[in-house]
Motif scaffolding. Structure first.
Motif: not given
Length: 144
Positions: A57-62
């Motif tokens: 879960f890695a929201p907001g990562i390019d």
């Protein structure tokens, strides 16, 4: 009766003890399955008959700033999460969103095939599927 008298308020002492215990154990997980608060990204790990499935879960990562490597039975997820400035000019009182570089290593099961890895990033979740070796898959044996 004199044994029950204290020089200080008993509730204040209990409160102080509770604060000390909370600070002593604040960095430890609440259970054996709980992850540390500073561990990023958080993951779900499972398997099917054909593959090992990992969801990070890695929201907001390019996705271009994510890197996956498999070496000696370890899957490593590394990358960087950029700082997002708040839209207003107000001061920040608390910040719970992790920012900066990270690296997370996950030990793979023995039956995972490091040559058969697929990954995709969608809706803030990095989904990694690692095929299992052919010899570890369930099979039906004909009886003669």
């Amino acid at each position: 009766m004199s044994d029950l008298l204290f020089n200080t308020n008993l509730l204040d002492e209990v409160d102080r003890f509770q604060r000390q215990m909370a600070s002593l154990f604040s960095g430890l997980p609440s259970s054996i399955r709980a992850s540390r608060l500073s561990t990023f990204p958080q993951i779900n790990l499972g398997s099917t008959d054909d593959s090992v499935e990992i969801v990070a879960f890695a929201p907001g990562i390019d996705p271009a700033k994510l890197e996956l490597t498999v070496d000696k039975g370890l899957l490593t997820i590394s990358g960087e999460r950029a700082r997002v400035e708040p839209p207003s000019e107000g001061r920040s009182y608390a910040q719970e969103r992790f920012v900066g570089t990270f690296r997370r290593a996950i030990e793979l099961p023995r039956d995972a095939d490091p040559d058969n890895v697929k990954a995709r990033y969608a809706n803030g979740c990095l989904t990694i599927s690692i095929g299992k070796r052919e010899t570890s898959r369930p099979r039906t044996i004909a009886i003669q």
